[in-house]
Design a protein around this motif. Structure first.
Motif, mmCIF file in Angstrom:
data_model
loop_
_atom_site.group_PDB
_atom_site.id
_atom_site.type_symbol
_atom_site.label_atom_id
_atom_site.label_comp_id
_atom_site.label_asym_id
_atom_site.label_seq_id
_atom_site.Cartn_x
_atom_site.Cartn_y
_atom_site.Cartn_z
ATOM 1 N N GLU A 72 99.365 -15.171 70.519
ATOM 2 C CA GLU A 72 98.185 -15.604 71.277
ATOM 3 C C GLU A 72 98.328 -15.230 72.754
ATOM 4 N N TYR A 73 99.498 -15.499 73.301
ATOM 5 C CA TYR A 73 99.744 -15.185 74.713
ATOM 6 C C TYR A 73 99.765 -13.668 74.929
ATOM 7 N N TYR A 75 98.248 -11.441 73.178
ATOM 8 C CA TYR A 75 96.850 -11.005 73.084
ATOM 9 C C TYR A 75 96.144 -11.185 74.422
ATOM 10 N N TYR A 76 96.352 -12.328 75.039
ATOM 11 C CA TYR A 76 95.687 -12.637 76.310
ATOM 12 C C TYR A 76 96.104 -11.675 77.409
ATOM 13 N N ILE A 77 97.406 -11.498 77.627
ATOM 14 C CA ILE A 77 97.832 -10.678 78.773
ATOM 15 C C ILE A 77 97.499 -9.195 78.584
ATOM 16 N N TYR A 78 97.562 -8.692 77.360
ATOM 17 C CA TYR A 78 97.236 -7.283 77.137
ATOM 18 C C TYR A 78 95.727 -7.059 77.239
ATOM 19 N N THR A 79 94.946 -8.026 76.798
ATOM 20 C CA THR A 79 93.497 -7.931 76.955
ATOM 21 C C THR A 79 93.124 -7.968 78.433
ATOM 22 N N MET A 80 93.730 -8.877 79.197
ATOM 23 C CA MET A 80 93.455 -8.976 80.627
ATOM 24 C C MET A 80 93.882 -7.717 81.379
ATOM 25 N N TYR A 87 93.410 -8.925 67.210
ATOM 26 C CA TYR A 87 94.392 -9.898 66.739
ATOM 27 C C TYR A 87 93.790 -10.748 65.617
ATOM 28 N N ARG A 89 93.785 -13.422 63.035
ATOM 29 C CA ARG A 89 94.657 -14.598 62.985
ATOM 30 C C ARG A 89 94.891 -15.165 61.586
ATOM 31 N N GLU A 179 106.063 -8.997 77.832
ATOM 32 C CA GLU A 179 105.701 -8.898 79.248
ATOM 33 C C GLU A 179 106.392 -7.702 79.883
#
Length: 199
Positions: A72-73, A75-80, A87, A89, A179
């Protein structure tokens, strides 16, 4: 296993614990696991992944169980960061998404034991394509099926923990590892698309 009472007397440990090491030691082990997971990434593999990212592929994240929460995390940082990230689920969505993966896509599979039959079947199906997608797996360091079927395998260290017949070994090392990949890409290829303020 022995524990010490306040009076410094040895008594047999009667309570059940899911930890292989005491909680006092586990604090140190947790930090060591994170550090080691990042430290052992070969620079060559890191640059190979960031080179793939520089082509701005569609990224597919596949995970299940405890690994889903780290995903989930990710997904968020790569999308941003501007990537098109898929993704799926749940099982049905994963099955559909696995059929939509194209040869120039980048696939990450997060599966700690590296033996999940659903993912093994997916990988075998991609292997039947004329061109298969580039596959990066993140697993435990033991030799495993998905590791051997991947183009690149990165691994995380974690102490095995099971409660209520459920495996909940930490996946926290996945986060700094992913990261690092992203930040390495940004440093090498990001250019003026990214604005960073160092604090």
């Amino acid at each position: 296993m022995i524990k010490y009472t306040v009076l410094n007397e040895n008594t047999k440990k009667t309570e059940l614990t899911p930890f292989e090491v005491s909680q006092t030691d586990y604090r140190e082990e947790c930090l060591k696991n994170i550090i080691e997971s990042v430290r052992v990434i070969p620079i060559k593999k890191l640059h190979e992944i960031t080179k793939k990212l520089s082509d701005h592929p569609t990224i597919y994240l596949f995970s299940k169980g405890v690994s889903k929460y780290a995903a989930e995390y990710v997904y968020y940082i790569y999308t941003m960061a501007g990537f098109n990230v898929k993704y799926p689920r749940d099982y049905d969505f994963r099955q559909i998404a696995s059929k939509q993966v194209k040869p120039n896509d980048l696939v990450f599979i997060l599966t700690y034991n590296g033996k999940n039959l659903e993912f093994v079947e997916m990988i075998k199906n991609w292997g039947n394509l004329e061109e298969k997608p580039f596959l990066i797996s993140i697993t435990e360091p033991d030799n495993n099926t998905i590791q051997n079927l991947s183009d690149i395998n990165l691994y995380i260290f974690s102490d095995s923990i099971k409660v209520n017949n459920t495996e909940i070994s930490s996946r926290v090392s996945t986060i700094p590892l992913m990261e690092l990949v992203l930040y390495q890409y940004i440093e090498g290829y990001g250019g003026r698309d990214f604005n960073f303020i160092k604090r």
